[in-house]
Scaffold this motif. Structure first.
Motif, PDB file in Angstrom:
ATOM      1  N   ASP A  45       0.893  -1.275   0.153  1.00  0.00           N
ATOM      2  CA  ASP A  45       0.013   0.036  -0.050  1.00  0.00           C
ATOM      3  C   ASP A  45       0.671   1.443  -0.092  1.00  0.00           C
ATOM      4  OD1 ASP A  45      -2.408  -1.530   0.020  1.00  0.00           O
ATOM      5  OD2 ASP A  45      -2.387  -1.386   2.076  1.00  0.00           O
ATOM      6  N   ALA A  46       1.781   1.266   0.812  1.00  0.00           N
ATOM      7  CA  ALA A  46       2.903   2.289   0.987  1.00  0.00           C
ATOM      8  C   ALA A  46       3.467   2.577  -0.268  1.00  0.00           C
ATOM      9  CB  ALA A  46       3.794   2.173   2.151  1.00  0.00           C
ATOM     10  N   ILE A  47       4.139   1.727  -0.883  1.00  0.00           N
ATOM     11  CA  ILE A  47       4.789   1.754  -2.484  1.00  0.00           C
ATOM     12  C   ILE A  47       3.919   2.492  -3.186  1.00  0.00           C
ATOM     13  CG2 ILE A  47       6.109   0.564  -3.856  1.00  0.00           C
ATOM     14  CD1 ILE A  47       7.536  -1.088  -2.008  1.00  0.00           C
ATOM     15  N   LEU A  48       2.745   1.634  -3.525  1.00  0.00           N
ATOM     16  CA  LEU A  48       1.800   2.162  -4.637  1.00  0.00           C
ATOM     17  C   LEU A  48       1.141   3.530  -4.219  1.00  0.00           C
ATOM     18  CD1 LEU A  48      -0.299  -1.108  -5.068  1.00  0.00           C
ATOM     19  CD2 LEU A  48       1.527  -0.208  -6.381  1.00  0.00           C
ATOM     20  N   GLY A  49       1.082   3.763  -2.929  1.00  0.00           N
ATOM     21  CA  GLY A  49       0.623   5.265  -2.533  1.00  0.00           C
ATOM     22  C   GLY A  49       1.641   6.167  -2.927  1.00  0.00           C
ATOM     23  N   ALA A  50       3.013   5.864  -2.634  1.00  0.00           N
ATOM     24  CA  ALA A  50       3.964   6.718  -3.138  1.00  0.00           C
ATOM     25  C   ALA A  50       4.245   7.067  -4.582  1.00  0.00           C
ATOM     26  CB  ALA A  50       5.327   6.381  -2.502  1.00  0.00           C
ATOM     27  N   GLU A  51       3.914   5.932  -5.187  1.00  0.00           N
ATOM     28  CA  GLU A  51       3.847   6.172  -6.936  1.00  0.00           C
ATOM     29  C   GLU A  51       3.002   7.126  -7.151  1.00  0.00           C
ATOM     30  OE1 GLU A  51       3.666   3.361 -10.777  1.00  0.00           O
ATOM     31  OE2 GLU A  51       2.339   2.839  -9.248  1.00  0.00           O
ATOM     32  N   ALA A  52       1.681   6.905  -6.551  1.00  0.00           N
ATOM     33  CA  ALA A  52       0.155   7.683  -6.838  1.00  0.00           C
ATOM     34  C   ALA A  52       0.450   9.088  -6.700  1.00  0.00           C
ATOM     35  CB  ALA A  52      -0.861   7.076  -6.303  1.00  0.00           C
ATOM     36  N   MET A  53       1.115   9.275  -5.583  1.00  0.00           N
ATOM     37  CA  MET A  53       1.378  10.718  -5.209  1.00  0.00           C
ATOM     38  C   MET A  53       2.611  11.346  -5.780  1.00  0.00           C
ATOM     39  SD  MET A  53       0.690  10.910  -0.963  1.00  0.00           S
ATOM     40  CE  MET A  53       1.519   9.381  -0.561  1.00  0.00           C
ATOM     41  N   GLY A  54       3.302  10.597  -6.671  1.00  0.00           N
ATOM     42  CA  GLY A  54       4.401  11.203  -7.548  1.00  0.00           C
ATOM     43  C   GLY A  54       5.784  11.555  -6.633  1.00  0.00           C
ATOM     44  N   PHE A  55       6.072  10.638  -5.859  1.00  0.00           N
ATOM     45  CA  PHE A  55       7.338  10.539  -5.117  1.00  0.00           C
ATOM     46  C   PHE A  55       8.299  10.227  -6.200  1.00  0.00           C
ATOM     47  CE2 PHE A  55       5.081  10.883  -1.356  1.00  0.00           C
ATOM     48  CZ  PHE A  55       5.726  10.455  -0.092  1.00  0.00           C
ATOM     49  N   GLY A  56       9.643  10.865  -5.843  1.00  0.00           N
ATOM     50  CA  GLY A  56      10.634  10.655  -6.931  1.00  0.00           C
ATOM     51  C   GLY A  56      11.316   9.347  -6.570  1.00  0.00           C
ATOM     52  N   GLY A  57      11.269   8.663  -5.485  1.00  0.00           N
ATOM     53  CA  GLY A  57      11.745   7.350  -5.431  1.00  0.00           C
ATOM     54  C   GLY A  57      12.054   7.132  -3.683  1.00  0.00           C
ATOM     55  N   LEU A  58      12.146   5.877  -3.606  1.00  0.00           N
ATOM     56  CA  LEU A  58      12.259   5.353  -1.969  1.00  0.00           C
ATOM     57  C   LEU A  58      13.367   4.647  -1.674  1.00  0.00           C
ATOM     58  CD1 LEU A  58       8.629   3.819  -2.006  1.00  0.00           C
ATOM     59  CD2 LEU A  58       9.456   5.936  -1.322  1.00  0.00           C
ATOM     60  N   ASN A  59      13.704   4.711  -0.415  1.00  0.00           N
ATOM     61  CA  ASN A  59      14.642   3.646   0.050  1.00  0.00           C
ATOM     62  C   ASN A  59      14.154   2.858   1.282  1.00  0.00           C
ATOM     63  OD1 ASN A  59      17.462   6.169   0.086  1.00  0.00           O
ATOM     64  ND2 ASN A  59      17.316   4.131  -1.095  1.00  0.00           N
ATOM     65  N   LEU A  60      14.453   1.524   1.202  1.00  0.00           N
ATOM     66  CA  LEU A  60      13.968   0.763   2.088  1.00  0.00           C
ATOM     67  C   LEU A  60      14.974   0.211   3.324  1.00  0.00           C
ATOM     68  CD1 LEU A  60      11.783  -1.301  -0.396  1.00  0.00           C
ATOM     69  CD2 LEU A  60      11.042   0.607   0.876  1.00  0.00           C
ATOM     70  N   THR A  61      14.574   0.035   4.353  1.00  0.00           N
ATOM     71  CA  THR A  61      15.257  -0.438   5.290  1.00  0.00           C
ATOM     72  C   THR A  61      14.664  -1.558   6.086  1.00  0.00           C
ATOM     73  OG1 THR A  61      17.096   0.056   7.091  1.00  0.00           O
ATOM     74  CG2 THR A  61      14.735   1.346   7.179  1.00  0.00           C
ATOM     75  N   ILE A  62      15.230  -2.165   7.266  1.00  0.00           N
ATOM     76  CA  ILE A  62      14.658  -3.285   8.100  1.00  0.00           C
ATOM     77  C   ILE A  62      13.404  -2.927   8.516  1.00  0.00           C
ATOM     78  CG2 ILE A  62      15.179  -4.510  10.121  1.00  0.00           C
ATOM     79  CD1 ILE A  62      18.154  -3.875   9.845  1.00  0.00           C
ATOM     80  N   PRO A  63      12.298  -3.622   8.442  1.00  0.00           N
ATOM     81  CA  PRO A  63      12.278  -5.260   7.815  1.00  0.00           C
ATOM     82  C   PRO A  63      11.663  -5.415   6.595  1.00  0.00           C
ATOM     83  CG  PRO A  63      10.203  -4.911   9.197  1.00  0.00           C
ATOM     84  CD  PRO A  63      11.099  -3.637   9.140  1.00  0.00           C
ATOM     85  N   LEU A  64      11.946  -4.446   5.669  1.00  0.00           N
ATOM     86  CA  LEU A  64      11.390  -4.123   4.321  1.00  0.00           C
ATOM     87  C   LEU A  64      11.865  -4.722   3.043  1.00  0.00           C
ATOM     88  CD1 LEU A  64       9.485  -0.756   5.020  1.00  0.00           C
ATOM     89  CD2 LEU A  64       8.652  -2.914   5.738  1.00  0.00           C
ATOM     90  N   LYS A  65      13.336  -4.796   3.297  1.00  0.00           N
ATOM     91  CA  LYS A  65      13.840  -5.079   1.900  1.00  0.00           C
ATOM     92  C   LYS A  65      13.600  -6.416   1.459  1.00  0.00           C
ATOM     93  CE  LYS A  65      18.006  -2.638   3.499  1.00  0.00           C
ATOM     94  NZ  LYS A  65      19.487  -2.955   3.776  1.00  0.00           N
ATOM     95  N   GLU A  66      13.328  -7.391   1.849  1.00  0.00           N
ATOM     96  CA  GLU A  66      13.172  -8.734   1.351  1.00  0.00           C
ATOM     97  C   GLU A  66      11.500  -8.727   0.827  1.00  0.00           C
ATOM     98  OE1 GLU A  66      14.253 -11.606   4.184  1.00  0.00           O
ATOM     99  OE2 GLU A  66      16.259 -11.565   3.746  1.00  0.00           O
ATOM    100  N   ALA A  67      10.750  -8.197   1.807  1.00  0.00           N
ATOM    101  CA  ALA A  67       9.289  -8.131   1.297  1.00  0.00           C
ATOM    102  C   ALA A  67       9.110  -7.402   0.120  1.00  0.00           C
ATOM    103  CB  ALA A  67       8.371  -7.486   2.652  1.00  0.00           C
ATOM    104  N   ALA A  68      10.010  -6.533  -0.283  1.00  0.00           N
ATOM    105  CA  ALA A  68       9.848  -5.596  -1.404  1.00  0.00           C
ATOM    106  C   ALA A  68       9.690  -6.344  -2.793  1.00  0.00           C
ATOM    107  CB  ALA A  68      10.632  -4.647  -1.272  1.00  0.00           C
ATOM    108  N   LEU A  69      10.551  -7.426  -2.739  1.00  0.00           N
ATOM    109  CA  LEU A  69      10.834  -8.163  -3.961  1.00  0.00           C
ATOM    110  C   LEU A  69       9.363  -8.720  -4.791  1.00  0.00           C
ATOM    111  CD1 LEU A  69      13.556 -10.825  -2.723  1.00  0.00           C
ATOM    112  CD2 LEU A  69      13.652  -8.963  -4.419  1.00  0.00           C
ATOM    113  N   SER A  70       8.464  -8.917  -4.043  1.00  0.00           N
ATOM    114  CA  SER A  70       7.043  -9.362  -4.636  1.00  0.00           C
ATOM    115  C   SER A  70       6.213  -8.137  -5.068  1.00  0.00           C
ATOM    116  CB  SER A  70       6.426 -10.240  -3.684  1.00  0.00           C
ATOM    117  OG  SER A  70       6.235  -9.710  -2.352  1.00  0.00           O
ATOM    118  N   ILE A  71       6.792  -7.076  -4.684  1.00  0.00           N
ATOM    119  CA  ILE A  71       5.879  -5.898  -5.031  1.00  0.00           C
ATOM    120  C   ILE A  71       6.616  -5.247  -6.395  1.00  0.00           C
ATOM    121  CG2 ILE A  71       5.059  -3.678  -3.940  1.00  0.00           C
ATOM    122  CD1 ILE A  71       5.569  -5.011  -1.173  1.00  0.00           C
ATOM    123  N   VAL A  72       7.768  -4.926  -6.413  1.00  0.00           N
ATOM    124  CA  VAL A  72       8.508  -4.303  -7.495  1.00  0.00           C
ATOM    125  C   VAL A  72       9.047  -5.149  -8.280  1.00  0.00           C
ATOM    126  CG1 VAL A  72       9.065  -2.478  -5.711  1.00  0.00           C
ATOM    127  CG2 VAL A  72      10.865  -4.182  -6.129  1.00  0.00           C
TER     128      VAL A  72
END
Length: 267
Positions: A45-72
């Motif tokens: 939800d957070a990544i899709l929301g950031a894209e929808a709001m026109g964010f330039g980009g994101l960094n991810l830290t603990i504990p999200l790095k592995e979970a992001a693989l199935s989203i991006v």
């Protein structure tokens, strides 16, 4: 103004806003970098929301790095490392991992060449995976030690190294020319030591990826005459690589490190 952010849980301790905002200012960019606490189950939800709001980009830290693989859509490097720490928007939602190259640049910046060197990595989590893959690609002779020996064996097999349990550090530390602590042990004062400091020796390189304080491991290594490298240069270089992915501009690593160390002094 473009908004960039780091997502994590917790994230209050993050020093990334200080260094990334310093970089944007030095580059003359109209951009702001913020930190947001995001729980793993709400990451999509957070990544899709950031894209929808026109964010330039994101960094991810603990504990999200592995979970992001199935989203991006991870690039080959992030997929091989099993973790994403940088997300770029534009042509889809792309995922990258700059941790390994950030660690290599930190070592090289300290005058350390890893090709042909005996390198011991302590840990087998996300950061260790990224560092192990990058150092293996750079020609290091790798050994990996971890509390869960099976995880060390699995990681070692994936990068052409050798895996061990922590009980074997007594012989691995003297063997190594370069020692890398890729765990979070030492982040908090009072953390138990994972290495007997008497095992370090003069001439060794000891690199600890913990950046918020000088760890007991580094203090022990310095007393033994080893050269020490803290986690600040790795944080700087992985952040600089993120900026280069987002903007196509070379990031001012020296400005970023100065801002980061100033933030540390003020905490």
């Amino acid at each position: 103004m473009l908004v960039y952010a780091v997502f994590g849980d917790p994230v209050e301790h993050s020093l990334s806003p200080a260094m990334q905002n310093a970089a944007f200012s030095a580059l003359g960019l109209s951009a702001r970098y913020l930190a947001f606490r995001v729980k793993k189950e709400r990451l999509k939800d957070a990544i899709l929301g950031a894209e929808a709001m026109g964010f330039g980009g994101l960094n991810l830290t603990i504990p999200l790095k592995e979970a992001a693989l199935s989203i991006v859509e991870p690039d080959e490097n992030a997929a091989a490392m099993g973790a994403v720490n940088t997300v770029a928007f534009g042509d889809g939602i792309r995922g990258y991992n700059t941790d390994g190259l950030g660690a290599l640049r930190a070592l090289e910046g300290a005058g350390v060449r890893v090709a042909g060197r005996r390198v011991l990595i302590i840990g087998a989590g996300g950061a260790a995976k990224a560092i192990a893959r990058q150092l293996a690609l750079s020609g290091a002779e790798l050994s990996i030690a971890n509390r869960d020996r099976e995880r060390a064996l699995d990681l070692a097999a994936s990068v052409g190294g050798r895996g061990y349990g922590l009980s074997e550090l007594d012989r691995l530390i003297p063997w190594a020319e370069v020692v890398v602590n890729a765990t979070s042990v030492g982040m908090r004062e009072g953390d138990p030591r994972i290495v007997d400091g008497r095992l370090f020796r003069q001439g060794q390189i000891v690199f600890d990826i913990v950046y918020n304080r000088e760890t007991e491991l580094l203090q022990d290594a310095a007393r033994a005459g080893a050269r020490i490298i803290d986690g600040v240069p790795m944080l700087v270089h992985q952040g600089a690589l993120s900026i280069e992915i987002w903007t196509g501009r070379k990031a001012p690593a020296d400005v970023m490190e100065e801002a980061l160390r100033e933030e540390l002094r003020n905490r």
